[in-house]
Design a protein around this motif. Structure first.
Motif, mmCIF file in Angstrom:
data_model
loop_
_atom_site.group_PDB
_atom_site.id
_atom_site.type_symbol
_atom_site.label_atom_id
_atom_site.label_comp_id
_atom_site.label_asym_id
_atom_site.label_seq_id
_atom_site.Cartn_x
_atom_site.Cartn_y
_atom_site.Cartn_z
ATOM 1 N N GLY A 1 -2.374 1.700 -10.183
ATOM 2 C CA GLY A 1 -1.286 1.104 -9.423
ATOM 3 C C GLY A 1 0.033 1.053 -10.161
ATOM 4 O O GLY A 1 1.027 0.563 -9.621
ATOM 5 N N GLU B 1 0.837 -1.196 0.000
ATOM 6 C CA GLU B 1 0.000 0.000 0.000
ATOM 7 C C GLU B 1 0.876 1.252 0.000
ATOM 8 O O GLU B 1 1.910 1.316 0.677
ATOM 9 N N GLY B 2 0.462 2.237 -0.768
ATOM 10 C CA GLY B 2 1.214 3.481 -0.838
ATOM 11 C C GLY B 2 2.390 3.444 -1.792
ATOM 12 O O GLY B 2 3.160 4.412 -1.875
ATOM 13 N N GLU C 1 -4.576 9.739 -4.413
ATOM 14 C CA GLU C 1 -4.408 8.995 -3.167
ATOM 15 C C GLU C 1 -3.060 9.271 -2.521
ATOM 16 O O GLU C 1 -2.928 9.257 -1.286
ATOM 17 N N ASP D 1 -4.428 7.364 -8.646
ATOM 18 C CA ASP D 1 -3.308 7.005 -7.768
ATOM 19 C C ASP D 1 -2.624 8.261 -7.240
ATOM 20 O O ASP D 1 -2.249 8.333 -6.061
#
Length: 759
Positions: free
Chosen positions: A719, A639-640, A683, A680
């Motif tokens: 992603g 994640e991230g 986020e 993305d």
């Protein structure tokens, strides 16, 4: 009149971003081609040169390895091919005076673009131990330096002989002959970094590590799947073949993490209709997550198995092995896992299946998007499974099509440039030349870098290319190269590798494809093998850039005489004098080259045999085409983090940077950009236009950082991110390689994006 090279490096701090294009070629391609050609060559030389590119009586384009048909257009080149020719046929010159004005430290501070723009190197140059700049040296002294270092090694295996794909068949054959007579199989090449995964998978499954299709097969196909490839930039002449297939009724599925203009619409600049309207190429675009291709083909195979009458049972029974184990693995494919791995939805995959089932003749084309992952070899094996299921090997209009990048990269491997040669090849070499070649396997590219790093290799010789710019883990590779006692580069132009040297260094300037090659027996020609196994002649038509240049075969022959001396019974002097004598020897060593000189004299050359294509014969360990069953793999990203692929801009060919724009993707005036999906980016809190450092994460815990990249909101797969190499090679760990092939995994790098300190 040609323009002068740039005096200073252009500033790339603020690249401009426009809307990406949705069509390739057309009038902009013509305009850009003519502008670059005029800048480098002038008007008259442009006409002299471009009209000979890829013609039967001309020279092979030094760019990509895409083949030509029997009937050639008067302008048988693409925009990027014209750029490659213009850079080689340039009127700009790099003389000893240039090196006097630019010490090594200055060269090392320059960009690859600036170095390449300076022009053709005119004389052999030598960097002595402790010296701060290169100085001119005679050829005799240069070969004496090489001989001194090679003879002083503790073992022949302390030398590495690297080959770039531009090298001719004749020069490649001589280089491997010299290396093996010297006593080593350390013959890494650029294939190790690109299609080694293809060769590994295809040799195991089909028995031949090359593609099985011809141009005519593409024209006859019902369905063409283009996976992990961007032909609009990397192989633009392929678009003409896809256009012809489309006009004949073929369907095209594009499988790629980024939408690319070249697979949207093609405006063929060679026809009025193409210029005005163009042809839409892609019928179905599958925007797959990076590294999800094996999962996609595995699920398609499960669905084919589950469709009554879809499997070619006669072909499977008569020509394949391993079907039961494969079917067990394929039937276990899971929809949910596949959707997670690919980022696709069920309807897209079902639509692709419908197109597959409707096709009687299917071709799968691919490039680095499939070959540069940890699981690249199993992925390509799964592509082969997909084709075997419906009998799409050894049938007109069907087969495997790995699209090679560099002009003769496939031919170099055919000539024996390989660190793991087949025993039969070494047997033939021993019989023909009367010495016992070494049988121990040598070093590929990654292992060669490790050997240099660890002090186990001390001399590095490169026949063409830009090794430093092409290889992974830039800081590690540069430090490894600086540990060498001697680095030698056979080159036409400057690149980064000339600025990262061993204790001593040589630059040996050579003839290019466009140059006339005259030896003691008269005018010579060389030969190349294209991506589809066609071998043909290449004849330069321009006066050499300098009277001090030697051809590649002459350089190898003279080096061999200096190093091996009287102990060698090989007629090196005759080889330099008349290349036909080299081809005579090739004809007795390399299968498929029988009567080489007579056959290559035919305009257009000849096609090498390919048992699976020609007779549905599979020279594998089982004697049949092999189905395989490997666990499905795909990258998992914390994640991230994002999954980064390295790629080329449209103003680039391999590591050669022609300009600072990427017209199709809407990037102008800079290369340090990272393409990120807007969702993305949101986020991660990354605004379009923000500056970020790219930091790769791998299991060794080492921080690898590429600073100062402008964020570009771009429709990549969720992603996933993309950025240009060689700037991002620093992020690819040396030991992050494909299983089996050992190819650097440059298309699936886990990265975090940190705000740049200067932002």
């Amino acid at each position: 009149m040609a323009s002068k090279p740039p005096a200073g490096d252009p500033v790339q701090d603020s690249p401009q971003v426009e809307t990406p294009r949705h069509a390739a070629a057309g009038l902009p391609a013509i305009g850009h081609t003519l502008r670059i050609a005029q800048q480098q060559m002038g008007v008259r030389r442009t006409a002299q040169t471009l009209l000979k590119v890829n013609q039967k009586d001309g020279f092979d384009c030094p760019g990509c390895a895409w083949p030509e048909g029997d009937k050639r257009h008067v302008a048988e080149f693409c925009e990027n091919g014209a750029k490659a020719v213009a850079e080689e046929a340039t009127l700009r010159r790099v003389t000893p005076e240039f090196f006097a004005a630019h010490p090594l430290a200055d060269l090392a501070s320059r960009s690859g673009y600036w170095l390449g723009q300076q022009g053709r190197i005119t004389e052999p140059m030598y960097l002595a131990e402790g010296a701060v700049r290169y100085e001119a040296v005679t050829w005799e002294r240069a070969f004496a330096i090489i001989a001194e270092e090679l003879r002083g090694l503790g073992s022949p295996d302390e030398a590495v002989f690297y080959t770039s794909g531009r090298t001719s068949n004749e020069a490649a054959f001589l280089l491997q002959l010299f290396a093996r007579e010297f006593g080593t199989n350390n013959l890494p090449d650029c294939s190790n970094m690109c299609h080694e995964s293809s060769g590994s998978a295809l040799t195991e499954t089909l028995g031949v590590g090359k593609g099985s299709v011809s141009l005519e097969d593409l024209h006859q196909a019902d369905l063409i799947i283009v996976a992990g490839q961007n032909p609009g930039t990397n192989h633009p002449r392929m678009l003409s073949a896809l256009e012809k297939a489309k006009l004949a009724g073929a369907k095209i599925i594009s499988v790629n993490p980024l939408p690319e203009a070249g697979l949207g619409k093609f405006k063929n600049p060679q026809t009025p209709q193409g210029m005005l309207k163009g042809v839409s190429l892609t019928d179905l675009f599958l925007q797959i997550r990076i590294g999800g291709d094996q999962a996609l083909f595995r699920l398609l195979n499960k669905l084919i198995l589950g469709t009554p009458g879809a499997v070619d049972e006669d072909f499977v029974r008569d020509h394949t092995h391993g079907y039961e184990e494969f079917t067990a693995a394929a039937r276990a494919a899971d929809w949910d896992e596949t959707l997670a791995a690919t980022g696709l939805d069920r309807a897209e995959i079902e639509r692709a299946l419908g197109m597959v089932l409707a096709s009687k003749r299917t071709i799968v084309c691919w490039a680095m998007g499939l070959t540069q992952h940890k699981h690249a070899v199993p992925t390509i094996r799964e592509v082969v499974n997909f084709l075997l299921l419906r009998g799409n090997i050894g049938r007109p209009g069907a087969g495997v099509c790995p699209v090679r990048g560099h002009s003769n990269v496939q031919g170099d491997r055919t000539m024996g440039i390989f660190e793991r040669p087949a025993p039969a090849f070494l047997d033939a070499l021993e019989k023909e030349f009367g010495f016992a070649p070494p049988r121990r396997h040598g070093l590929d590219v990654v292992r060669a870098i490790r050997a240099l790093r660890d002090g186990e290799a001390k001399v590095f010789f490169a026949m063409g290319g830009n090794f430093i710019g092409a290889t992974p883990d830039t800081e590690v590779t540069e430090a490894a190269m600086r540990r060498a006692r001697l680095t030698v580069h056979v080159s036409t132009k400057l690149n980064r590798s000339h600025a990262v040297t061993g204790t001593r260094a040589l630059i040996l300037p050579t003839l290019g494809r466009t140059d006339k090659d005259v030896q003691k027996s008269g005018k010579q020609f060389v030969t190349v093998e294209d991506s589809m196994g066609m071998v043909h002649a290449s004849r330069g038509n321009l006066p050499p850039a300098s009277p001090h240049l030697l051809s590649e075969p002459a350089i190898v022959a003279r080096m061999a005489r200096a190093v091996l001396g009287a102990r060698s019974q090989t007629p090196w002097e005759e080889f330099e004098k008349d290349y036909a004598t080299i081809r005579d020897r090739i004809s007795r060593v390399v299968p498929g080259f029988e009567d080489f000189n007579a056959r290559v004299a035919h305009p257009g050359g000849f096609t090498l045999p390919h048992a699976p294509r020609d007779e549905r014969r599979f020279p594998t360990a089982t004697g049949k085409a092999n189905f395989t069953a490997a666990p499905v793999e795909y990258p998992e990203v914390p994640e991230g983090r994002l999954l980064l692929q390295t790629l080329r801009s449209h103003d680039q060919y391999n590591t050669t940077i022609y300009g600072l724009d990427d017209r199709y993707r809407g990037i102008k005036g800079g290369r340090r950009v990272v393409l990120v999906n807007p969702a993305d980016a949101a986020e991660l809190g990354l605004a379009d236009g923000a500056y970020t450092d790219l930091v790769s994460e791998w299991k060794d815990g080492v921080e690898r950082r590429a600073p100062g990249f402008r964020v570009v909101h771009y429709p990549t797969a969720r992603g996933c991110a993309a950025a240009y190499y060689p700037e991002t090679n620093v992020l690819v760990p040396l030991d992050a390689t494909a299983d089996v092939s050992n190819t650097p995994a440059s298309k699936s790098v886990v990265v975090r994006l940190e705000q740049s300190p200067s932002a």
